[in-house]
Design a protein around this motif. Structure first.
Motif, PDB file in Angstrom:
ATOM      1  N   TRP A  49      37.371  42.173  41.302  1.00 40.11           N
ATOM      2  CA  TRP A  49      38.821  42.204  41.095  1.00 40.11           C
ATOM      3  C   TRP A  49      39.379  43.577  41.443  1.00 40.11           C
ATOM      4  N   PHE A  50      38.708  44.637  41.014  1.00 45.59           N
ATOM      5  CA  PHE A  50      39.167  45.988  41.326  1.00 45.59           C
ATOM      6  C   PHE A  50      39.099  46.278  42.826  1.00 45.59           C
ATOM      7  N   GLU A  51      38.169  45.651  43.522  1.00 51.66           N
ATOM      8  CA  GLU A  51      38.073  45.833  44.982  1.00 51.66           C
ATOM      9  C   GLU A  51      39.386  45.494  45.678  1.00 51.66           C
ATOM     10  N   LEU A  52      40.146  44.571  45.107  1.00 58.03           N
ATOM     11  CA  LEU A  52      41.418  44.162  45.716  1.00 58.03           C
ATOM     12  C   LEU A  52      42.429  45.300  45.786  1.00 58.03           C
ATOM     13  N   PHE A  53      42.232  46.343  45.016  1.00 59.12           N
ATOM     14  CA  PHE A  53      43.208  47.415  44.901  1.00 59.12           C
ATOM     15  C   PHE A  53      42.728  48.740  45.495  1.00 59.12           C
ATOM     16  N   LYS A  54      41.673  48.686  46.289  1.00 55.57           N
ATOM     17  CA  LYS A  54      41.204  49.903  46.940  1.00 55.57           C
ATOM     18  C   LYS A  54      42.159  50.300  48.058  1.00 55.57           C
ATOM     19  N   ASP A  55      42.325  51.612  48.236  1.00 58.79           N
ATOM     20  CA  ASP A  55      43.190  52.081  49.319  1.00 58.79           C
ATOM     21  C   ASP A  55      42.522  51.852  50.675  1.00 58.79           C
ATOM     22  N   ARG A  56      43.242  52.164  51.736  1.00 59.34           N
ATOM     23  CA  ARG A  56      42.720  51.867  53.071  1.00 59.34           C
ATOM     24  C   ARG A  56      41.492  52.684  53.427  1.00 59.34           C
ATOM     25  N   ASP A  57      41.264  53.783  52.722  1.00 59.61           N
ATOM     26  CA  ASP A  57      40.066  54.593  52.956  1.00 59.61           C
ATOM     27  C   ASP A  57      38.915  54.193  52.029  1.00 59.61           C
ATOM     28  N   ASP A  58      39.148  53.181  51.210  1.00 59.81           N
ATOM     29  CA  ASP A  58      38.144  52.712  50.242  1.00 59.81           C
ATOM     30  C   ASP A  58      37.668  53.806  49.292  1.00 59.81           C
ATOM     31  N   LYS A  59      38.568  54.716  48.940  1.00 60.33           N
ATOM     32  CA  LYS A  59      38.191  55.822  48.062  1.00 60.33           C
ATOM     33  C   LYS A  59      38.874  55.769  46.698  1.00 60.33           C
ATOM     34  N   LEU A  60      40.090  55.237  46.654  1.00 60.88           N
ATOM     35  CA  LEU A  60      40.867  55.232  45.421  1.00 60.88           C
ATOM     36  C   LEU A  60      41.396  53.836  45.139  1.00 60.88           C
ATOM     37  N   LEU A  61      41.683  53.575  43.882  1.00 64.58           N
ATOM     38  CA  LEU A  61      42.382  52.354  43.512  1.00 64.58           C
ATOM     39  C   LEU A  61      43.869  52.640  43.519  1.00 64.58           C
ATOM     40  N   THR A  62      44.646  51.703  44.029  1.00 63.47           N
ATOM     41  CA  THR A  62      46.093  51.870  44.063  1.00 63.47           C
ATOM     42  C   THR A  62      46.776  50.606  43.565  1.00 63.47           C
ATOM     43  N   SER A  63      47.885  50.782  42.888  1.00 59.43           N
ATOM     44  CA  SER A  63      48.733  49.675  42.438  1.00 59.43           C
ATOM     45  C   SER A  63      47.993  48.635  41.602  1.00 59.43           C
ATOM     46  N   VAL A  64      47.086  49.100  40.762  1.00 60.64           N
ATOM     47  CA  VAL A  64      46.394  48.180  39.859  1.00 60.64           C
ATOM     48  C   VAL A  64      47.402  47.726  38.811  1.00 60.64           C
ATOM     49  N   PRO A  65      47.565  46.412  38.632  1.00 53.58           N
ATOM     50  CA  PRO A  65      48.536  45.951  37.634  1.00 53.58           C
ATOM     51  C   PRO A  65      48.063  46.266  36.213  1.00 53.58           C
ATOM     52  N   GLY A  66      48.998  46.338  35.325  1.00 55.12           N
ATOM     53  CA  GLY A  66      48.670  46.621  33.929  1.00 55.12           C
ATOM     54  C   GLY A  66      48.962  48.073  33.586  1.00 55.12           C
ATOM     55  N   TRP A  67      48.549  48.448  32.413  1.00 49.80           N
ATOM     56  CA  TRP A  67      48.794  49.801  31.938  1.00 49.80           C
ATOM     57  C   TRP A  67      47.761  50.753  32.509  1.00 49.80           C
ATOM     58  N   ASN A  68      48.227  51.918  32.975  1.00 53.75           N
ATOM     59  CA  ASN A  68      47.334  52.993  33.360  1.00 53.75           C
ATOM     60  C   ASN A  68      47.110  53.813  32.094  1.00 53.75           C
ATOM     61  N   PHE A  69      46.079  53.493  31.377  1.00 56.98           N
ATOM     62  CA  PHE A  69      45.857  54.055  30.051  1.00 56.98           C
ATOM     63  C   PHE A  69      45.143  55.388  30.122  1.00 56.98           C
ATOM     64  N   MET A  70      45.702  56.353  29.425  1.00 54.23           N
ATOM     65  CA  MET A  70      45.052  57.643  29.222  1.00 54.23           C
ATOM     66  C   MET A  70      44.947  57.872  27.715  1.00 54.23           C
ATOM     67  N   ASP A  71      43.862  58.437  27.285  1.00 53.94           N
ATOM     68  CA  ASP A  71      43.673  58.675  25.859  1.00 53.94           C
ATOM     69  C   ASP A  71      44.793  59.563  25.338  1.00 53.94           C
ATOM     70  N   TRP A  72      45.261  59.259  24.151  1.00 51.64           N
ATOM     71  CA  TRP A  72      46.381  60.010  23.586  1.00 51.64           C
ATOM     72  C   TRP A  72      45.933  61.170  22.693  1.00 51.64           C
ATOM     73  N   SER A  73      44.634  61.346  22.558  1.00 57.01           N
ATOM     74  CA  SER A  73      44.162  62.430  21.702  1.00 57.01           C
ATOM     75  C   SER A  73      44.258  63.760  22.445  1.00 57.01           C
ATOM     76  N   PRO A  74      44.465  64.835  21.704  1.00 65.05           N
ATOM     77  CA  PRO A  74      44.551  66.151  22.358  1.00 65.05           C
ATOM     78  C   PRO A  74      43.187  66.575  22.893  1.00 65.05           C
ATOM     79  N   PHE A  75      43.228  67.312  23.978  1.00 59.39           N
ATOM     80  CA  PHE A  75      41.983  67.818  24.570  1.00 59.39           C
ATOM     81  C   PHE A  75      41.709  69.204  24.088  1.00 59.39           C
TER      82      PHE A  75
END
Length: 75
Positions: A49-75
């Motif tokens: 499923w994630f393969e569907l969202f790889k960029d044209r260089d096959d290096k990054l995921l782009t436009s993945v639906p849903g929340w782009n979740f980042m941890d909310w705890s302080p670093f």
């Protein structure tokens, strides 16, 4: 079985990656691939499923639906 992703689509796709990574680490540190073998199909479906969202260089995921979740705890 009630703790693994039931569907390919979920609101926070990052959690699917965390789940797959945790299984990978489990195998790495326990050498117990038999324990996780029943989850192979779900892992494969998730990665496909994630393969569907790889960029044209096959290096990054782009436009993945849903929340782009980042941890909310302080670093």
């Amino acid at each position: 079985d009630n703790k693994d992703p039931k569907n390919i689509w979920n609101t926070i796709p990052d959690f699917t990656f965390h789940w797959i990574n945790s299984i990978s680490e489990y195998i790495e540190y326990s050498d117990d691939a038999d324990f996780v073998a029943p989850y192979y199909t779900k892992i494969k479906l998730g990665m496909d499923w994630f393969e569907l969202f790889k960029d044209r260089d096959d290096k990054l995921l782009t436009s993945v639906p849903g929340w782009n979740f980042m941890d909310w705890s302080p670093f």
